[in-house]
Scaffold this motif. Structure first.
Motif, short mmCIF file in Angstrom:
data_model
loop_
_atom_site.label_atom_id
_atom_site.label_comp_id
_atom_site.label_asym_id
_atom_site.label_seq_id
_atom_site.Cartn_x
_atom_site.Cartn_y
_atom_site.Cartn_z
N ASP A 140 0.83 -1.21 0.00
CA ASP A 140 0.00 0.00 0.00
C ASP A 140 0.86 1.26 0.00
OD1 ASP A 140 -1.96 -1.92 0.23
OD2 ASP A 140 -2.30 -1.59 2.37
N HIS A 141 1.93 1.27 0.79
CA HIS A 141 2.84 2.42 0.82
C HIS A 141 3.56 2.58 -0.52
CE1 HIS A 141 2.56 3.21 5.19
NE2 HIS A 141 2.39 1.90 5.28
N THR A 168 -4.68 1.85 -1.06
CA THR A 168 -4.32 2.98 -0.21
C THR A 168 -3.97 2.45 1.18
OG1 THR A 168 -6.65 3.28 0.39
CG2 THR A 168 -5.80 4.63 -1.44
N VAL A 169 -3.15 3.20 1.90
CA VAL A 169 -2.76 2.78 3.24
C VAL A 169 -3.98 2.76 4.16
CG1 VAL A 169 -1.36 3.38 5.26
CG2 VAL A 169 -0.44 3.69 2.94
N GLY A 170 -4.14 1.66 4.88
CA GLY A 170 -5.25 1.53 5.82
C GLY A 170 -6.51 0.96 5.22
N MET A 171 -6.50 0.56 3.97
CA MET A 171 -7.70 0.02 3.33
C MET A 171 -8.01 -1.37 3.90
SD MET A 171 -6.38 -1.38 -0.34
CE MET A 171 -5.49 -2.94 -0.42
N PRO A 172 -9.24 -1.88 3.74
CA PRO A 172 -9.57 -3.22 4.23
C PRO A 172 -8.89 -4.31 3.40
CG PRO A 172 -11.44 -2.27 3.06
CD PRO A 172 -10.42 -1.17 3.22
N GLU A 173 -8.57 -5.42 4.05
CA GLU A 173 -7.91 -6.53 3.37
C GLU A 173 -8.79 -7.14 2.29
OE1 GLU A 173 -4.71 -7.76 3.84
OE2 GLU A 173 -4.52 -5.88 4.95
N SER A 174 -10.09 -6.95 2.36
CA SER A 174 -11.01 -7.54 1.39
C SER A 174 -10.83 -6.97 -0.01
CB SER A 174 -12.46 -7.33 1.84
OG SER A 174 -12.75 -5.94 1.97
#
Length: 324
Positions: free
Chosen positions: A241-242, A277-283
């Motif tokens: 994500d980063h 994006t950083v912090g998005m859900p794993e789904s």
């Protein structure tokens, strides 16, 4: 010193064999009566009956020495059938159950010795556990990175031990590492692919090269723009994500070593996400797992991944939102 426990066990065995042998006058006990398979030769002596009219003289209980005890147990062990599986297990397995056992690395129908695992199963378990530990503690081969022309960056983890105990640090990068990626990689490609050791560097050594070559050819045939590949040491999946925020690709894909199990230690996965994006859900992640020689071969998985990436680009979604 006489082994009292072994002596008492021997006495019980002799008594049971004698009772199962009925009133056999002399010679050896019947193998079938003693509980051995038909045709098995046993060598357990049965005391002869006294001669007619002879007075039975009282006898003290025998106290066999170490040599006699060893001879008894050697004969008993020789009389046991020598099969690859415990006899009761071999006889009870149905054809369907045996087919299931032969088709999986899972530990089913392995037999037991009393309340414990059978020796064969125990030794296999210990060997597989040692192989799994080796996979976790190993490093990606530098020769592989050179062949693929990959430069390397590192997460905030400073050692393998920290990588295992601090997964949060394996998801983040220093400002210097991100700046290096931005300087060396193409910006805003359609697809960005990179490699990471994860929890199994052996999986990368075994599968990544064949997967990458098949994926690269498949993407070229589809005229999909691919970014500059690289390698991340001590990485976890969310580190992608980063990197995606730094390089701005439409899709990012990481080839990463999976935590080894006791059925294999060379399994790699490909995690794919559309505009993460950083912090998005794993789904939101799509994953191709079990990439190894006994699962999905690396070349086959790479070819399928190219097809899947084309679909994600067209549908502009990944994870549970992607309907295949």
């Amino acid at each position: 010193m006489v082994n009292v426990r072994a002596q008492s066990i021997e006495a019980v065995v002799r008594q049971v064999l004698a009772e199962r042998g009925g009133t056999k006058a002399a010679g050896t006990a019947s193998p079938a009566a003693a509980g051995f398979p038909a045709g098995t030769q046993t060598a357990v002596p049965v005391s002869p009956a006294p001669a007619a009219g002879a007075a039975a003289a009282p006898q003290a209980p025998a106290k066999p020495g170490a040599a006699e005890q060893m001879d008894f147990w050697q004969k008993a062990n020789t009389a046991r059938p020598q099969t690859q599986e415990p006899q009761h297990l071999s006889e009870q397995l149905s054809a369907d159950l045996r087919q299931m056992k032969d088709s999986t690395t899972a530990r089913i129908c392995i037999g037991r010795a009393g309340p414990r695992l059978a020796t064969r199963a125990l030794l296999a378990l210990r060997a597989d556990h040692a192989a799994a530990r080796d996979a976790v503690m190993s490093d990606v081969d530098e020769a592989l990175l050179e062949r693929l022309g990959l430069f390397s960056i590192q997460t905030l983890c400073e050692s393998r031990g920290q990588h295992l105990t601090r997964p949060d640090l394996g998801r983040q990068f220093s400002a210097e590492a991100l700046a290096e990626v931005q300087a060396k990689c193409k910006q805003k490609p359609q697809v960005q692919v990179y490699l990471s050791d994860g929890l199994n560097a052996l999986a990368i050594n075994e599968n990544a090269e064949n997967f990458w070559e098949a994926l690269k050819d498949g993407l070229a045939l589809r005229n999909i723009d691919v970014g500059t590949p690289f390698f991340v040491k001590y990485g976890r999946v969310p580190a992608m994500d980063h990197l995606a925020e730094a390089l701005q690709p439409e899709i990012i894909c990481v080839l990463i070593g999976e935590r080894p199990g006791l059925g294999g230690n060379q399994s790699m996965s490909a995690y794919i996400c559309y505009r993460p994006t950083v912090g998005m859900p794993e789904s939101r992640r799509t994953v191709l797992s079990n990439i190894h020689k006994e699962g999905t071969p690396a070349v086959e998985a790479g070819a399928y991944a190219a097809e899947l990436l084309e679909i994600i680009l067209r549908e502009k979604r990944s994870g549970v939102d992607l309907k295949l």
